[in-house]
Scaffold this active site. Sequence first.
Site, PDB file in Angstrom:
ATOM      1  CE  LYS A 159     -23.262  22.949  -5.427  1.00 36.86           C
ATOM      2  NZ  LYS A 159     -23.034  24.282  -4.844  1.00 36.86           N
ATOM      3  CE1 TYR A 176     -24.380  19.465  -4.066  1.00 40.20           C
ATOM      4  CE2 TYR A 176     -22.396  18.122  -4.154  1.00 40.20           C
ATOM      5  CZ  TYR A 176     -23.039  19.283  -3.768  1.00 40.20           C
ATOM      6  OH  TYR A 176     -22.347  20.258  -3.096  1.00 40.20           O
ATOM      7  CB  VAL A 231     -18.554  26.846   3.724  1.00 41.34           C
ATOM      8  CG1 VAL A 231     -17.628  27.880   3.079  1.00 41.34           C
ATOM      9  CG2 VAL A 231     -18.039  25.432   3.443  1.00 41.34           C
ATOM     10  NE  ARG A 277     -32.917  18.276  -2.737  1.00 43.52           N
ATOM     11  CZ  ARG A 277     -32.708  16.972  -2.872  1.00 43.52           C
ATOM     12  NH1 ARG A 277     -31.669  16.543  -3.575  1.00 43.52           N
ATOM     13  NH2 ARG A 277     -33.512  16.097  -2.313  1.00 43.52           N
ATOM     14  CB  ALA A 310     -27.358  28.793  -0.293  1.00 44.36           C
TER      15      ALA A 310
END
Length: 304
Positions: free
Chosen positions: A136, A132, A11, A64, A62
């Site tokens: 977030k 994940y 992106v 992980r 950015a």
Amino acid sequence: MIAITGYSGFVGTELLKKINTEECLLLGRKPILGNYKHQYFDLSNPVQDLDLNGIKVLVHCAARVHIMDDNSANPIDEFRAVNTKGTLNLAAQAAEAGVKRFIFVSTIKVNGESTTGRTPFNEQENAPEDPYGVSKAEAEQQLLALGQQADMEIVIIRPPLVYGEGVKANFASLMRLVNKGFPLPFRAINKNKRSLVSVYNLVDLIKICVEHPAAANQVFLVSDDHDLSTAEMVQLMAKVQGKSNWALPVPPALFSLAGAIFGKKQVVDRLIGSLQVDITHTKITLNWAPPYSVEDGFKFSAKI
């Protein structure tokens, strides 16, 4: 001036093509070619000082990223260290420096994994199912709290699968198989629907969010606004590459059975299930519509 993290990622690379280099500060481990200002930044390092004076907007790409079959000893802690704590450390420094707006590129995994048998996801939902997505989601919640406390505008964007020229992983593999003319067993998977977003539409939305006053403190879902079944996806891949669609009509129930036998239920669910997003809020709030059609995006992706 705008600061960008994750500028070397899928992106971020596309975003840089749309940003004036003289008005851009890159935050990352390595500088890149071009007339860019650069500061060393490691999202996993909790102790680092950044000079963000003069930055009006910070676009945080950015992360992980999600890894299939993650073998980490403690995945949730590793995701949190980068995606939650690292993001909050960055945002705190941004707020201290007087950054006006912090744009966080999150993920639809904050909403969950599937919309099979239900309505599309909306921006108000929050039900992550994997480490994940949890990392977030926690970052989103803490960012919004920090923004209120520090008077810094927070903008959150949750994309589903992002594709385009240079995309990797399953999308690229499927595109290559279609190009080679293999008879793929997906013709009967025509009842599911999946939302995708080309990197070109995602970057266009990010650019809108940099300046649009109505974007402040909002959560936005994004897609190409044209959902596809797996069968339709394969058919379109064949069309944009000038190939015949040799897909075979294998019943979805057989995929489910194979997934149960071989322990690949999640993989099969992504193949035969649905994941749709409702971008009504995004379109109305920002007076925005995806500038590129899904066929445009597939054409660009065919260059992989």
